[in-house]
Design an enzyme around this catalytic site. Structure first.
Site, PDB file in Angstrom:
ATOM      1  N   HIS A  35       0.794  -1.298  -0.093  1.00  0.00           N
ATOM      2  CA  HIS A  35       0.013  -0.028  -0.279  1.00  0.00           C
ATOM      3  C   HIS A  35       0.746   1.303  -0.035  1.00  0.00           C
ATOM      4  O   HIS A  35       0.612   2.200   0.685  1.00  0.00           O
ATOM      5  CB  HIS A  35      -0.759   0.156   1.248  1.00  0.00           C
ATOM      6  CG  HIS A  35      -1.823  -1.033   1.289  1.00  0.00           C
ATOM      7  ND1 HIS A  35      -2.689  -1.444   0.312  1.00  0.00           N
ATOM      8  CD2 HIS A  35      -1.765  -2.368   1.985  1.00  0.00           C
ATOM      9  CE1 HIS A  35      -3.542  -2.424   0.741  1.00  0.00           C
ATOM     10  NE2 HIS A  35      -2.725  -2.897   1.804  1.00  0.00           N
ATOM     11  N   CYS A  36       1.849   1.238  -0.805  1.00  0.00           N
ATOM     12  CA  CYS A  36       2.763   2.368  -1.051  1.00  0.00           C
ATOM     13  C   CYS A  36       2.878   2.982  -2.332  1.00  0.00           C
ATOM     14  O   CYS A  36       2.377   2.524  -3.270  1.00  0.00           O
ATOM     15  CB  CYS A  36       4.127   1.790  -0.652  1.00  0.00           C
ATOM     16  SG  CYS A  36       5.597   2.916  -0.868  1.00  0.00           S
ATOM     17  N   GLY A  37       3.265   4.449  -2.276  1.00  0.00           N
ATOM     18  CA  GLY A  37       3.208   4.859  -3.596  1.00  0.00           C
ATOM     19  C   GLY A  37       4.204   4.358  -4.706  1.00  0.00           C
ATOM     20  O   GLY A  37       4.021   4.599  -6.014  1.00  0.00           O
TER      21      GLY A  37
END
Length: 160
Positions: A35-37
């Site tokens: 769930h990271c850019g």
């Protein structure tokens, strides 16, 4: 013999893997999060795996929840992100810590050998470490470095 080959970890499925299995290979170690850019970098990593795997490149992904709690799920959720959403076929390991007293020995070793701009700490998800065929760390890449931006380093390591 490199210290790398004496280390081990468990795959996402819980299978123990000795890094001695990667002797003679070029290894790219990445701390990851679902769930990271930077999570879309899984696609670029998979491309590198497909392009250079036959030449001896191995990519090892280590999910980590230490940065913004961006890897909160368990093995099933991580597998869903890696394998279903991004088509990852390279090894993904159990969630680990990369900083602090609970850091996995691999990351303790890598950060000691290749400190970054901020010292030995890893500052965010998708920090990458390139290890040569001899098991020695070659280069550390910041999270924002796209996988395709590492190709020249990977090509040199594969030749060496």
């Amino acid at each position: 013999m490199s210290e790398f080959y004496g280390l081990s970890a468990r795959t996402l499925e819980g299978k123990p893997v000795s890094f001695s299995e990667y002797a003679g290979k070029v290894v790219l170690v990445v701390n990851t999060a679902s769930h990271c850019g930077f999570t879309p970098q899984y696609q670029g990593l998979q491309t590198l795996h497909e392009r250079y795997g036959d030449q001896g490149l191995v990519i090892l992904a280590f999910p980590c929840n230490q940065f913004g709690h961006q890897e909160p799920g368990g093995a099933a959720e991580i597998a869903q992100t890696c394998q279903v959403k991004y088509g990852v076929t390279f090894p993904v390991f159990e969630k680990v810590e990369v900083n602090g007293p609970g850091a996995h020995p691999l990351f303790q070793w890598l950060t000691a050998c290749l400190p970054g701009f901020w010292g030995r700490k890893i500052r965010w998800n998708f920090t990458k470490f390139l290890i040569g065929r001899d098991g020695q760390p070659v280069k550390r890449f910041a999270p924002g470095k796209a996988p395709q931006g590492m190709e020249s380093f990977i090509q040199r390591a594969l030749k060496g």
